[in-house]
Design an enzyme around this catalytic site. Sequence first.
Site, PDB file in Angstrom:
ATOM      1  N   SER A 122      40.143 -44.236 -27.111  1.00  0.00           N
ATOM      2  CA  SER A 122      40.234 -43.946 -25.685  1.00  0.00           C
ATOM      3  C   SER A 122      41.183 -44.921 -24.992  1.00  0.00           C
ATOM      4  CB  SER A 122      38.832 -43.961 -25.073  1.00  0.00           C
ATOM      5  OG  SER A 122      38.844 -43.462 -23.753  1.00  0.00           O
ATOM      6  N   ASP A 201      37.900 -32.449 -25.858  1.00  0.00           N
ATOM      7  CA  ASP A 201      37.989 -33.751 -25.198  1.00  0.00           C
ATOM      8  C   ASP A 201      38.618 -33.601 -23.815  1.00  0.00           C
ATOM      9  OD1 ASP A 201      38.231 -36.417 -24.537  1.00  0.00           O
ATOM     10  OD2 ASP A 201      39.764 -36.867 -26.042  1.00  0.00           O
ATOM     11  N   HIS A 229      35.015 -36.326 -26.728  1.00  0.00           N
ATOM     12  CA  HIS A 229      35.612 -37.663 -26.658  1.00  0.00           C
ATOM     13  C   HIS A 229      34.812 -38.590 -27.567  1.00  0.00           C
ATOM     14  CE1 HIS A 229      38.494 -40.233 -24.650  1.00  0.00           C
ATOM     15  NE2 HIS A 229      37.561 -41.123 -24.382  1.00  0.00           N
TER      16      HIS A 229
END
Length: 256
Positions: A122, A201, A229
Amino acid sequence: MRYQASPALAKAPRALLCIHGAGCSPAIFRVQLSKLRAALREDFEFVYVTAPFPSSAGPGILPVFADLGPYYSWFESSSGNNNNGPSVGERLAAVHDPIRRTIVDWQTQHPHIPIVGAIGFSEGALVTTLLLWQQQMGRLPWLPRMSVAMLICPWYQDEASQYMRNEVMENHDDDHDSKDTEWQEELVIRIPTLHLQGRDDFALAGSKMLVARHFSPREAQVLEFAGQHQFPNRPRDVLEVINRFRKLCVTVQTLE
């Protein structure tokens, strides 16, 4: 301690720098990478960095990891006035400090186990991208040579690309027209990378943009998986990740 490394009884011959996501922590990232760690335990130690800024929990952290706080992020939350806020370069200086300290700590405790690559998730994947690019540009002499990287569900902001463009153009003395192709090439990272993208995501569009803008098509492999995610959950997806990453490591002679 604001940073963590692998356990003292390290056995693998090499190590990977692990950069967690926003609103996360090394303890949580260890859990998120548990399947990968188990598969690569004979090959790599995992060295975890703690981001510099305390924050609220990030996407997907609660309620599963409610007991694994506190949480940290790599960039401070914007006050809403970007004109008066720190530049990307200034924010990177804050990012570098815990990473550099973690590396020094690891090298002191384990001088014979070199850090050879990185895993970022991320926001941590964006940080990893910037580290790779800065190293390619001849900066960050303290950063071990990164031969390979895995970027999991990268979070992307165009501000990062603009920072890179500005830095490159300054190196070319503003002679943009005559050297357009040359400086554009300098925005592209040229080490083997594996990009994991969850089909559901929320950051998928940005993840695709990041790899398209800043990674060489010849060196970057993209693996889409059924998920959001997160690190992949399905056994066949996990196996594919492991196989592809091993092959990348063999390509650069990180693994035999």
